[in-house]
Design a protein around this motif. Sequence first.
Motif, mmCIF file in Angstrom:
data_model
loop_
_atom_site.group_PDB
_atom_site.id
_atom_site.type_symbol
_atom_site.label_atom_id
_atom_site.label_comp_id
_atom_site.label_asym_id
_atom_site.label_seq_id
_atom_site.Cartn_x
_atom_site.Cartn_y
_atom_site.Cartn_z
ATOM 1 N N THR A 323 8.929 -2.282 -1.518
ATOM 2 C CA THR A 323 9.006 -1.138 -0.610
ATOM 3 C C THR A 323 9.889 -0.063 -1.235
ATOM 4 O O THR A 323 10.881 -0.361 -1.901
ATOM 5 C CB THR A 323 9.602 -1.521 0.763
ATOM 6 N N SER A 325 12.064 3.247 -0.037
ATOM 7 C CA SER A 325 12.618 3.821 1.186
ATOM 8 C C SER A 325 13.550 4.979 0.869
ATOM 9 O O SER A 325 14.105 5.078 -0.233
ATOM 10 C CB SER A 325 13.374 2.757 1.991
ATOM 11 N N GLN A 343 11.162 4.081 5.625
ATOM 12 C CA GLN A 343 10.330 3.459 4.592
ATOM 13 C C GLN A 343 9.183 4.397 4.237
ATOM 14 O O GLN A 343 8.438 4.853 5.098
ATOM 15 C CB GLN A 343 9.771 2.114 5.067
ATOM 16 N N CYS A 345 6.831 3.762 1.549
ATOM 17 C CA CYS A 345 5.629 2.990 1.270
ATOM 18 C C CYS A 345 6.007 1.539 1.010
ATOM 19 O O CYS A 345 7.143 1.219 0.651
ATOM 20 C CB CYS A 345 4.858 3.557 0.073
ATOM 21 N N GLY A 346 5.050 0.665 1.206
ATOM 22 C CA GLY A 346 5.215 -0.752 0.907
ATOM 23 C C GLY A 346 3.873 -1.317 0.496
ATOM 24 O O GLY A 346 2.873 -1.134 1.205
#
Length: 351
Positions: A323, A325, A343, A345-346
């Motif tokens: 992830t 953040s 966040q 993207c993950g």
Amino acid sequence: MYKDRLDLYSQIEKKRKRPLIAYVTSSRQNNGAGIISADVIPEFCNQIKLIPDKYKKIDLLIVSNGGDPITVWRIMSLLRERFEHIGVLIPYQAFSGATLLALGADEIIMHPFSNLGPVDPQMQSHSPNGTVHFSADDITHYMEFVKNEVGITDQEQKERAFELLCDKVTPLDIGVARKSTILSMSLGEKLLGTHMQDPNTIKSISSTLNKSFYHHGYPIGKKEAIALGLPVAKANKDIENIMWNIWSDFEKEMKCNDPFDPLSTAMEQDAFAEKCGIVNKHDFSKETYATVITNIPVGVNLVYYELLHAALESRNAHSGYYTTSQLSISKEPNLNLHYSITQICGKWSRR
């Protein structure tokens, strides 16, 4: 790091004479944990595709606090479709869903420091009064307590006790909890049934893991796992040592023993550390905390960071769930700090 674990994987494969896949989810507290979830399935498919057809046996090293039981069934079904014999290696903790995964193995290799755990599903109920964590057995034990310990036998009073319970946990959540318990029992029996023949032993093991330990975090060690009737292999010191070294490297990379702390995470970024008067970011400590607080500019400071929550890898390939953040550190003139995390993207990334 992955490149450092490759030699350890080779050592185990030479001794076990079969390929090894490692699946680890982070246990880092506060913001860095990972769970077994359905998004790992494509990564398992990729790993299986990379194994030459001549191999009919496979080892899966697992460290995890658990996750989605249906994903566990999918993982073991994928492995069973391709391989005739499955070994599960447990260097440390394999709780909840990870224990379910181990139930599907023909052979379980446990390090002396490792643990399995109960597989009773844990639920959450959300209401205006807050979030309640519970299991189906908690409901049963509450009603038994009302009847047997408090001594309430009148049907109307028992109904009132149940109504009070429903103020905390919705009736729908109670139904879902009961259904989840039945699912866990069923999956346990199915997974054991892939390599065991005696239905009585299968039912006994599954029932014990669901109902007999009274705490979801109860650690089932090697001796107790053997006593349950699980196919735990005899000790092999060389294998145990290599397993532990693999886990130790994961533990270090995922920082499992370092609870997530916003300011410490920000200080890992060279630019932010220098801005705060720390030339070497590794020098940040409680002794330098006052200097850092003083030097952080008043206003909003943005720092970007990456965490590794889960990894699936072998000698053929590595993929991790990462992830990215944004950490916002707001400093007031009175030196008070406020943090917020967004966040960005993950996703699973093959590197």
